[in-house]
Design an enzyme around this catalytic site. Structure first.
Site, PDB file in Angstrom:
ATOM      1  N   HIS A  52       0.735  -1.358  -0.038  1.00 61.38           N
ATOM      2  CA  HIS A  52      -0.199   0.084  -0.089  1.00 61.38           C
ATOM      3  C   HIS A  52       1.029   1.350  -0.054  1.00 61.38           C
ATOM      4  O   HIS A  52       2.186   1.118   0.245  1.00 61.38           O
ATOM      5  CB  HIS A  52      -0.930   0.070   1.079  1.00 61.38           C
ATOM      6  CG  HIS A  52      -0.350  -0.092   2.600  1.00 61.38           C
ATOM      7  ND1 HIS A  52       0.543   0.996   3.193  1.00 61.38           N
ATOM      8  CD2 HIS A  52      -0.029  -1.035   3.485  1.00 61.38           C
ATOM      9  CE1 HIS A  52       1.162   0.636   4.293  1.00 61.38           C
ATOM     10  NE2 HIS A  52       0.665  -0.630   4.596  1.00 61.38           N
TER      11      HIS A  52
HETATM   12  P1  TYD Z   1      -1.230  -2.604   7.290  1.00 66.39           P
HETATM   13  O1  TYD Z   1      -0.742  -1.168   7.839  1.00 66.39           O
HETATM   14  O2  TYD Z   1      -1.933  -3.028   6.211  1.00 66.39           O
HETATM   15  O3  TYD Z   1      -0.131  -3.666   7.769  1.00 66.39           O
HETATM   16  P2  TYD Z   1       1.236  -3.786   6.860  1.00 66.39           P
HETATM   17  O4  TYD Z   1       1.580  -2.474   6.029  1.00 66.39           O
HETATM   18  O5  TYD Z   1       2.333  -3.807   7.948  1.00 66.39           O
HETATM   19  O6  TYD Z   1       1.304  -4.900   6.209  1.00 66.39           O
HETATM   20  O7  TYD Z   1      -2.272  -2.967   8.802  1.00 66.39           O
HETATM   21  C1  TYD Z   1      -2.811  -4.307   9.001  1.00 66.39           C
HETATM   22  C2  TYD Z   1      -3.868  -4.317   9.752  1.00 66.39           C
HETATM   23  O8  TYD Z   1      -3.743  -3.634  10.975  1.00 66.39           O
HETATM   24  C3  TYD Z   1      -4.953  -3.445   8.996  1.00 66.39           C
HETATM   25  O9  TYD Z   1      -6.475  -4.051   9.210  1.00 66.39           O
HETATM   26  C4  TYD Z   1      -5.074  -2.298  10.059  1.00 66.39           C
HETATM   27  C5  TYD Z   1      -4.601  -2.502  11.195  1.00 66.39           C
HETATM   28  N1  TYD Z   1      -3.590  -1.631  11.685  1.00 66.39           N
HETATM   29  C6  TYD Z   1      -4.149  -0.884  13.072  1.00 66.39           C
HETATM   30  O10 TYD Z   1      -5.452  -0.984  13.280  1.00 66.39           O
HETATM   31  N2  TYD Z   1      -3.171   0.211  13.576  1.00 66.39           N
HETATM   32  C7  TYD Z   1      -2.275   0.410  13.006  1.00 66.39           C
HETATM   33  O11 TYD Z   1      -1.510   1.361  13.474  1.00 66.39           O
HETATM   34  C8  TYD Z   1      -1.388  -0.486  11.998  1.00 66.39           C
HETATM   35  C9  TYD Z   1      -0.138  -0.253  11.449  1.00 66.39           C
HETATM   36  C10 TYD Z   1      -2.434  -1.250  11.491  1.00 66.39           C
END
Ligand code: TYD
Length: 135
Positions: A52
């Site tokens: 993303h």
């Molecule tokens: P995401 O940012 O997509 O993870 P990564 O980039 O590390 O692969 O987040 C994964 C899930 O966790 C998504 O459903 C949102 C949640 N999340 C939170 O609730 N708070 C946060 O601070 C983060 C980073 C993620």
């Protein structure tokens, strides 16, 4: 327009000591005020994280332990950076697509973020990201 080349490795000042080193991310080491800290751990070696971009959020990633690769894409060019030192972090500016992969066993990725969690700041589809970059 922010490009992958704008994302840089920043050396974190360290206090070297035979009893163990201290690395300090104080004001002025990174160009934003940290509003959130989170970390990735227990990541399987075949897993991919990220996938993303953020409209506004800036992040600073540190491999506190072990190593992993970060692939940065600005819509036109990409570059891969391996993080494997606890005193070197990667600044990811806003509007950059990122994938994190190739996590070594036991690795920990610490993330300092410029804002609290806001789902509306995410762009989770690569085609949407490319459109966003050419808006
Ligand atoms: P995401 O940012 O997509 O993870 P990564 O980039 O590390 O692969 O987040 C994964 C899930 O966790 C998504 O459903 C949102 C949640 N999340 C939170 O609730 N708070 C946060 O601070 C983060 C980073 C993620």
């Amino acid at each position: 327009m922010t490009t992958a080349e704008d994302c840089e490795i920043i050396e974190i000042p360290k206090i070297k000591d035979p009893r163990g080193n201290i690395a300090v991310v104080e004001k002025d080491v990174i160009p934003f005020e940290t509003k959130r800290v989170y970390y990735l751990y227990d990541v399987p070696s075949d897993a991919s994280r990220g996938g993303h971009a953020h409209k506004n959020l800036q992040q600073f990633l540190i491999a506190l332990s072990g190593s992993f690769d970060v692939i940065l894409h600005d819509g036109e060019n990409q570059k891969k950076i391996t993080l494997n030192k606890p005193n070197k972090g990667l600044l990811i500016k806003s509007e950059i697509w990122r994938e994190l992969e190739n996590f070594s066993s036991g690795s920990v990725c610490l993330v300092l973020a410029s804002d609290v969690y806001k789902e509306e700041d995410y762009i989770r589809n690569f085609n949407d990201f490319k459109l966003f970059k050419t808006r």
